[in-house]
Design a protein around this motif. Sequence first.
Motif, PDB file in Angstrom:
ATOM      1  N   UNK A 191       0.739  -1.416  -0.009  1.00  0.00           N
ATOM      2  CA  UNK A 191      -0.443   0.309  -0.174  1.00  0.00           C
ATOM      3  C   UNK A 191       1.012   1.187  -0.066  1.00  0.00           C
ATOM      4  N   UNK A 192       0.501   2.255  -1.009  1.00  0.00           N
ATOM      5  CA  UNK A 192       1.613   2.962  -0.812  1.00  0.00           C
ATOM      6  C   UNK A 192       0.349   4.218  -1.698  1.00  0.00           C
ATOM      7  N   UNK A 194     -12.459  -2.074  -6.425  1.00  0.00           N
ATOM      8  CA  UNK A 194     -12.784  -1.941  -5.032  1.00  0.00           C
ATOM      9  C   UNK A 194     -12.469  -3.585  -4.509  1.00  0.00           C
ATOM     10  N   UNK A 195     -13.128  -4.499  -5.378  1.00  0.00           N
ATOM     11  CA  UNK A 195     -13.569  -5.646  -4.559  1.00  0.00           C
ATOM     12  C   UNK A 195     -12.023  -6.588  -5.210  1.00  0.00           C
ATOM     13  N   UNK A 196     -11.361  -6.455  -6.071  1.00  0.00           N
ATOM     14  CA  UNK A 196      -9.959  -6.892  -6.906  1.00  0.00           C
ATOM     15  C   UNK A 196      -8.949  -6.757  -5.020  1.00  0.00           C
ATOM     16  N   UNK A 197      -9.088  -5.435  -4.840  1.00  0.00           N
ATOM     17  CA  UNK A 197      -8.041  -5.425  -3.329  1.00  0.00           C
ATOM     18  C   UNK A 197      -8.577  -6.193  -2.555  1.00  0.00           C
ATOM     19  N   UNK A 198      -9.684  -5.923  -2.017  1.00  0.00           N
ATOM     20  CA  UNK A 198     -10.529  -6.854  -1.265  1.00  0.00           C
ATOM     21  C   UNK A 198     -10.260  -8.512  -1.277  1.00  0.00           C
ATOM     22  N   UNK A 199      -9.876  -9.049  -2.892  1.00  0.00           N
ATOM     23  CA  UNK A 199      -9.392 -10.150  -2.709  1.00  0.00           C
ATOM     24  C   UNK A 199      -7.686 -10.870  -2.637  1.00  0.00           C
ATOM     25  N   UNK A 241       2.541  -1.507   4.066  1.00  0.00           N
ATOM     26  CA  UNK A 241       2.818   0.353   4.115  1.00  0.00           C
ATOM     27  C   UNK A 241       3.343   1.136   4.141  1.00  0.00           C
ATOM     28  N   UNK A 242       3.351   1.570   3.145  1.00  0.00           N
ATOM     29  CA  UNK A 242       4.287   3.182   3.106  1.00  0.00           C
ATOM     30  C   UNK A 242       3.962   4.184   3.686  1.00  0.00           C
ATOM     31  N   UNK A 243       4.747   4.528   4.140  1.00  0.00           N
ATOM     32  CA  UNK A 243       4.620   5.904   5.480  1.00  0.00           C
ATOM     33  C   UNK A 243       5.069   7.122   4.434  1.00  0.00           C
ATOM     34  N   UNK A 244       4.576   8.234   3.966  1.00  0.00           N
ATOM     35  CA  UNK A 244       4.994   9.487   3.301  1.00  0.00           C
ATOM     36  C   UNK A 244       4.094  10.683   3.602  1.00  0.00           C
ATOM     37  N   UNK A 249      -8.617   9.202   2.910  1.00  0.00           N
ATOM     38  CA  UNK A 249      -7.919   7.551   2.778  1.00  0.00           C
ATOM     39  C   UNK A 249      -8.120   6.405   1.700  1.00  0.00           C
ATOM     40  N   UNK A 250      -6.757   6.458   1.322  1.00  0.00           N
ATOM     41  CA  UNK A 250      -7.326   5.430   0.173  1.00  0.00           C
ATOM     42  C   UNK A 250      -8.687   4.134   0.641  1.00  0.00           C
ATOM     43  N   UNK A 251      -9.174   3.787  -0.216  1.00  0.00           N
ATOM     44  CA  UNK A 251      -9.694   2.315  -0.079  1.00  0.00           C
ATOM     45  C   UNK A 251      -8.898   1.286   0.344  1.00  0.00           C
ATOM     46  N   UNK A 252      -8.082   1.219  -0.719  1.00  0.00           N
ATOM     47  CA  UNK A 252      -7.092  -0.047   0.300  1.00  0.00           C
ATOM     48  C   UNK A 252      -6.142  -0.058   1.718  1.00  0.00           C
TER      49      UNK A 252
END
Length: 162
Positions: free
Chosen positions: A10-11, A56-61, A71-74, A83-86
């Motif tokens: 996640x970035x 959305x469903x692809x990310x969840x799967x 998660x890349x924190x920047x 905030x991003x859905x992922x």
Amino acid sequence: DGKIYDAYIIYPKNHTSEANFVEYFVYQIMPDILENKCGYKLCIYGRDIYPGEDAASAIEKRMQKSRRLMILLTQQLINCKEHAYDQHIALYNALIQNDTKVILLEMETIGTYGKLQESLRFIIKQQGTIKWKEQHTVHPQSPNSKFWKQVRYHMPLTCKSS
């Protein structure tokens, strides 16, 4: 365990000048080190989620099929108002369902974590972050640097020895 990926990445996905290094890191450095040199399988949005798929469903799967969430924190990720859905799904899976371990990579100095959403602050309080330091940019391809050793420590075991 039915998982396909070792980590879902996640970035921040905005195309700003400071995001250029993060995108280079996500698409070039991470696959080179973690996939080519260490034998992990990463899921990267934009590379492993196909055009035309319902995002959305692809990310969840893909997250459900991943052993870790990275998660890349920047500053960009933190200052982003929506905030991003992922990121939402990842934090839900990690905190509520408690079935996926999160690895936080601090890509630039965040300073105080006060601006972070509460769920991220909770994870940082529990396990901290792995900090990317500027000197890594000199030899980012070395899997034996302190940074990559820390990342691999939090990753699932692979059959390949490094």
